[in-house]
Design a protein around this motif. Structure first.
Motif, PDB file in Angstrom:
ATOM      1  N   ASP A  90     -38.928 -19.080  91.968  1.00 42.27           N
ATOM      2  CA  ASP A  90     -37.959 -18.724  93.010  1.00 42.27           C
ATOM      3  C   ASP A  90     -36.849 -17.821  92.457  1.00 42.27           C
ATOM      4  O   ASP A  90     -36.014 -17.332  93.225  1.00 42.27           O
ATOM      5  N   THR A  91     -36.846 -17.607  91.163  1.00 43.90           N
ATOM      6  CA  THR A  91     -35.832 -16.753  90.548  1.00 43.90           C
ATOM      7  C   THR A  91     -35.935 -15.334  91.082  1.00 43.90           C
ATOM      8  O   THR A  91     -36.999 -14.720  91.037  1.00 43.90           O
ATOM      9  N   ALA A  92     -34.828 -14.835  91.603  1.00 38.31           N
ATOM     10  CA  ALA A  92     -34.809 -13.498  92.204  1.00 38.31           C
ATOM     11  C   ALA A  92     -33.395 -13.190  92.671  1.00 38.31           C
ATOM     12  O   ALA A  92     -32.526 -14.068  92.682  1.00 38.31           O
ATOM     13  N   ILE A  93     -33.206 -11.948  93.079  1.00 36.05           N
ATOM     14  CA  ILE A  93     -32.006 -11.603  93.834  1.00 36.05           C
ATOM     15  C   ILE A  93     -32.322 -11.851  95.301  1.00 36.05           C
ATOM     16  O   ILE A  93     -33.343 -11.366  95.812  1.00 36.05           O
ATOM     17  N   TYR A  94     -31.476 -12.591  95.965  1.00 34.09           N
ATOM     18  CA  TYR A  94     -31.672 -12.921  97.372  1.00 34.09           C
ATOM     19  C   TYR A  94     -30.762 -12.058  98.234  1.00 34.09           C
ATOM     20  O   TYR A  94     -29.554 -11.983  97.995  1.00 34.09           O
ATOM     21  N   TYR A  95     -31.375 -11.421  99.236  1.00 32.64           N
ATOM     22  CA  TYR A  95     -30.661 -10.509 100.124  1.00 32.64           C
ATOM     23  C   TYR A  95     -30.634 -11.049 101.540  1.00 32.64           C
ATOM     24  O   TYR A  95     -31.655 -11.496 102.068  1.00 32.64           O
ATOM     25  N   CYS A  96     -29.474 -10.965 102.147  1.00 29.31           N
ATOM     26  CA  CYS A  96     -29.328 -11.270 103.556  1.00 29.31           C
ATOM     27  C   CYS A  96     -29.552  -9.985 104.349  1.00 29.31           C
ATOM     28  O   CYS A  96     -29.164  -8.899 103.897  1.00 29.31           O
ATOM     29  N   ALA A  97     -30.176 -10.109 105.518  1.00 33.27           N
ATOM     30  CA  ALA A  97     -30.453  -8.938 106.346  1.00 33.27           C
ATOM     31  C   ALA A  97     -30.235  -9.279 107.811  1.00 33.27           C
ATOM     32  O   ALA A  97     -30.368 -10.445 108.211  1.00 33.27           O
ATOM     33  N   ALA A  98     -29.900  -8.263 108.602  1.00 35.76           N
ATOM     34  CA  ALA A  98     -29.661  -8.457 110.027  1.00 35.76           C
ATOM     35  C   ALA A  98     -30.447  -7.427 110.827  1.00 35.76           C
ATOM     36  O   ALA A  98     -30.520  -6.252 110.445  1.00 35.76           O
ATOM     37  N   ALA A  99     -31.012  -7.866 111.933  1.00 33.07           N
ATOM     38  CA  ALA A  99     -31.786  -6.995 112.813  1.00 33.07           C
ATOM     39  C   ALA A  99     -31.169  -6.991 114.203  1.00 33.07           C
ATOM     40  O   ALA A  99     -30.890  -8.068 114.756  1.00 33.07           O
ATOM     41  N   GLY A 102     -32.463  -9.307 118.404  1.00 34.42           N
ATOM     42  CA  GLY A 102     -32.222 -10.714 118.131  1.00 34.42           C
ATOM     43  C   GLY A 102     -33.227 -11.667 118.743  1.00 34.42           C
ATOM     44  O   GLY A 102     -33.135 -12.880 118.539  1.00 34.42           O
ATOM     45  N   LEU A 103     -34.192 -11.121 119.477  1.00 37.71           N
ATOM     46  CA  LEU A 103     -35.135 -11.997 120.181  1.00 37.71           C
ATOM     47  C   LEU A 103     -36.279 -12.457 119.285  1.00 37.71           C
ATOM     48  O   LEU A 103     -36.802 -13.562 119.471  1.00 37.71           O
ATOM     49  N   VAL A 104     -36.697 -11.595 118.357  1.00 42.09           N
ATOM     50  CA  VAL A 104     -37.848 -11.919 117.526  1.00 42.09           C
ATOM     51  C   VAL A 104     -37.424 -11.993 116.073  1.00 42.09           C
ATOM     52  O   VAL A 104     -36.407 -11.428 115.666  1.00 42.09           O
ATOM     53  N   VAL A 105     -38.221 -12.689 115.275  1.00 42.97           N
ATOM     54  CA  VAL A 105     -37.949 -12.791 113.844  1.00 42.97           C
ATOM     55  C   VAL A 105     -38.943 -11.908 113.107  1.00 42.97           C
ATOM     56  O   VAL A 105     -40.132 -12.239 113.005  1.00 42.97           O
ATOM     57  N   GLY A 106     -38.460 -10.775 112.647  1.00 43.34           N
ATOM     58  CA  GLY A 106     -39.317  -9.873 111.894  1.00 43.34           C
ATOM     59  C   GLY A 106     -39.534 -10.374 110.479  1.00 43.34           C
ATOM     60  O   GLY A 106     -38.695 -11.087 109.918  1.00 43.34           O
ATOM     61  N   ARG A 107     -40.665  -9.988 109.907  1.00 41.44           N
ATOM     62  CA  ARG A 107     -40.969 -10.385 108.537  1.00 41.44           C
ATOM     63  C   ARG A 107     -41.186  -9.187 107.628  1.00 41.44           C
ATOM     64  O   ARG A 107     -41.599  -9.336 106.487  1.00 41.44           O
ATOM     65  N   ARG A 108     -40.884  -8.011 108.130  1.00 45.01           N
ATOM     66  CA  ARG A 108     -41.004  -6.804 107.323  1.00 45.01           C
ATOM     67  C   ARG A 108     -39.631  -6.193 107.103  1.00 45.01           C
ATOM     68  O   ARG A 108     -38.756  -6.231 107.978  1.00 45.01           O
ATOM     69  N   ARG A 109     -39.436  -5.575 105.965  1.00 42.68           N
ATOM     70  CA  ARG A 109     -38.147  -4.975 105.640  1.00 42.68           C
ATOM     71  C   ARG A 109     -37.704  -3.961 106.682  1.00 42.68           C
ATOM     72  O   ARG A 109     -36.531  -3.895 107.044  1.00 42.68           O
ATOM     73  N   GLY A 110     -38.643  -3.188 107.175  1.00 41.50           N
ATOM     74  CA  GLY A 110     -38.312  -2.132 108.127  1.00 41.50           C
ATOM     75  C   GLY A 110     -37.791  -2.627 109.461  1.00 41.50           C
ATOM     76  O   GLY A 110     -37.255  -1.841 110.252  1.00 41.50           O
ATOM     77  N   TYR A 112     -35.385  -4.740 109.781  1.00 43.95           N
ATOM     78  CA  TYR A 112     -33.985  -5.119 109.609  1.00 43.95           C
ATOM     79  C   TYR A 112     -33.130  -3.880 109.420  1.00 43.95           C
ATOM     80  O   TYR A 112     -33.528  -2.936 108.747  1.00 43.95           O
ATOM     81  N   ASP A 113     -31.943  -3.928 110.041  1.00 43.17           N
ATOM     82  CA  ASP A 113     -31.094  -2.738 110.101  1.00 43.17           C
ATOM     83  C   ASP A 113     -29.951  -2.748 109.091  1.00 43.17           C
ATOM     84  O   ASP A 113     -29.425  -1.690 108.741  1.00 43.17           O
ATOM     85  N   TYR A 114     -29.544  -3.928 108.663  1.00 48.02           N
ATOM     86  CA  TYR A 114     -28.402  -4.040 107.749  1.00 48.02           C
ATOM     87  C   TYR A 114     -28.755  -4.992 106.622  1.00 48.02           C
ATOM     88  O   TYR A 114     -29.484  -5.969 106.829  1.00 48.02           O
ATOM     89  N   TRP A 115     -28.177  -4.707 105.459  1.00 46.14           N
ATOM     90  CA  TRP A 115     -28.484  -5.493 104.264  1.00 46.14           C
ATOM     91  C   TRP A 115     -27.201  -5.813 103.506  1.00 46.14           C
ATOM     92  O   TRP A 115     -26.271  -5.006 103.458  1.00 46.14           O
TER      93      TRP A 115
END
Length: 125
Positions: A90-99, A102-110, A112-115
């Motif tokens: 689990d060691t990593a840099i963890y990033y929060c992202a916002a899309a 708001g209705l669906v939960v995306g699982r791809r980086r693209g 999300y609009d903000y990091w």
């Protein structure tokens, strides 16, 4: 514009727990889908968990199911990632992202609009 600020990372022994927080600024951030991604050295940035605007829909990567839990604060512009039974992988840099969607939960980086800038999580064996 939305700004995301993560906190809560650190060093923990295998089997331990950490709780990450992400505070989002901006008047409409409470309507966004929020997600957590992570990136280990030399690897791609991968989806970890996501939650839609209401908190009624969540998704997890298979590798963290049953160990991690994502939630939103009462005001919905803060998101948490409770990480239990941590493993060295689990060691990593963890990033929060916002899309904005708001209705669906995306699982791809693209999707999300903000990091955020990321917070380091290190799990020792």
């Amino acid at each position: 514009q939305v700004q995301l600020v993560e906190s809560g990372g650190g060093l923990v022994q295998a089997g331990g727990s950490l709780r990450l927080s992400c505070a989002a600024s901006g008047s409409t951030s409470s309507t966004y889908t929020m997600g957590w991604f992570r990136q280990a050295p030399g690897k791609e940035r991968d989806f970890v968990a996501g939650i839609n605007w209401s908190g009624g829909s969540t998704y997890y990567a298979d590798s963290v199911k049953g160990r991690f839990a994502i939630s939103r604060g009462f005001a919905k512009n803060t998101v948490y990632l409770q990480m239990n039974s941590l493993k060295p992988e689990d060691t990593a840099i963890y990033y929060c992202a916002a899309a904005r969607n708001g209705l669906v939960v995306g699982r791809r980086r693209g999707e999300y609009d903000y990091w955020g800038q990321g917070t380091q999580v290190t799990v020792s064996s």
